[in-house]
Design a protein around this motif. Structure first.
Motif, short mmCIF file in Angstrom:
data_model
loop_
_atom_site.label_atom_id
_atom_site.label_comp_id
_atom_site.label_asym_id
_atom_site.label_seq_id
_atom_site.Cartn_x
_atom_site.Cartn_y
_atom_site.Cartn_z
N THR A 1 41.09 19.04 63.26
CA THR A 1 41.07 17.42 63.90
C THR A 1 42.37 16.83 63.66
O THR A 1 42.24 16.52 62.36
N ILE A 2 42.97 16.02 64.48
CA ILE A 2 43.99 15.16 64.11
C ILE A 2 43.70 13.93 64.78
O ILE A 2 43.07 13.66 66.09
N TYR A 3 43.66 12.81 64.07
CA TYR A 3 43.23 11.54 64.57
C TYR A 3 44.24 10.55 64.43
O TYR A 3 44.62 10.38 63.45
N TRP A 4 44.95 10.33 65.51
CA TRP A 4 46.17 9.66 65.54
C TRP A 4 45.75 8.21 65.72
O TRP A 4 44.73 7.71 66.11
N LYS A 5 46.79 7.20 65.18
CA LYS A 5 46.64 5.99 64.96
C LYS A 5 46.25 5.31 66.50
O LYS A 5 45.61 4.28 66.60
N ASN A 6 46.61 5.60 67.49
CA ASN A 6 46.55 5.13 69.03
C ASN A 6 45.10 5.52 69.24
O ASN A 6 44.94 5.26 70.59
N GLY A 7 44.30 6.18 68.42
CA GLY A 7 42.92 6.33 68.84
C GLY A 7 42.59 7.82 69.42
O GLY A 7 41.53 8.43 69.73
N LYS A 8 43.84 8.26 69.54
CA LYS A 8 43.77 9.77 70.32
C LYS A 8 43.29 10.91 69.05
O LYS A 8 43.55 10.82 67.86
N ILE B 1 44.20 12.34 59.29
CA ILE B 1 44.00 10.94 59.65
C ILE B 1 45.25 10.13 59.53
O ILE B 1 45.81 10.04 58.50
N GLU B 2 45.83 9.80 60.63
CA GLU B 2 47.03 8.89 60.54
C GLU B 2 46.65 7.56 59.89
O GLU B 2 45.36 6.78 60.46
N GLY B 3 47.11 6.94 58.95
CA GLY B 3 46.58 5.96 57.93
C GLY B 3 46.32 4.74 58.52
O GLY B 3 46.51 4.37 59.56
N ASP B 4 45.92 3.66 57.47
CA ASP B 4 45.51 2.25 57.80
C ASP B 4 44.41 2.02 58.68
O ASP B 4 44.63 1.49 59.73
N ARG B 5 43.26 2.58 58.25
CA ARG B 5 42.05 2.60 59.15
C ARG B 5 41.07 1.79 58.34
O ARG B 5 39.95 2.72 58.07
N PRO B 6 40.90 0.57 57.84
CA PRO B 6 39.86 0.03 56.94
C PRO B 6 38.45 0.00 57.49
O PRO B 6 37.40 0.01 56.61
N ASP B 7 38.33 -0.16 58.77
CA ASP B 7 37.28 -0.44 59.44
C ASP B 7 37.02 0.19 60.99
O ASP B 7 36.55 -0.46 61.82
N ASP B 8 37.64 1.51 60.75
CA ASP B 8 37.57 2.14 62.19
C ASP B 8 36.25 2.46 62.81
O ASP B 8 35.46 3.17 61.88
N PRO B 9 35.87 2.06 64.08
CA PRO B 9 34.49 2.50 64.48
C PRO B 9 34.29 4.06 64.28
O PRO B 9 33.17 4.57 64.19
#
Length: 123
Positions: free
Chosen positions: A111-118, A64-72
């Motif tokens: 699984t790679i979760y990019w900051k842009n939502g991809k 996970i690319e960081g800084d996601r305190p409240d990612d749905p």
């Protein structure tokens, strides 16, 4: 040291909570029984979540690319896809590390979760 990641036993950031601020090769109970259903990332760095203990790269890994305190998408890991097994990350995480950078081109089983939502699956 500030909290980098929070794991939650239930969906929607409910139930027992575990704060992590450094590499953790084996999650304590109840999380060590594969009971992570949601999570928050409070650091800007990349985070790796393993479906096994001791950072074993042989099984699936969630980047996970960081800084996601409240990612749905992280409110319910049972809907976040993974390449193998039951095909989602709900109740799969057993260890956490902070690699310092993104996955390499050769990275598989992840699984790679990019900051842009991809969301990218690599088998």
């Amino acid at each position: 040291m500030p909290t980098k990641v929070e794991l939650f036993q239930n969906r929607d950031f409910g139930g027992a909570r575990l704060a992590i601020d450094a590499n953790t090769p084996q999650l304590p109970l109840p999380f060590g029984n594969r009971e992570t259903s949601s999570l928050k990332v409070h650091t800007r760095e990349w985070v790796k979540f393993y479906e096994n203990d001791n950072f074993n790269e042989d099984d699936d890994v969630l980047w996970i690319e960081g800084d996601r305190p409240d990612d749905p998408n992280l409110r319910n890991l049972h809907t976040l896809p993974r390449p193998h097994g039951n095909e989602h990350w709900g109740d799969r995480i057993l260890s956490v590390s902070f690699p310092g950078g993104p996955p390499s081109a050769e990275t598989t089983n992840c699984t790679i979760y990019w900051k842009n939502g991809k969301i990218e699956l690599r088998e």
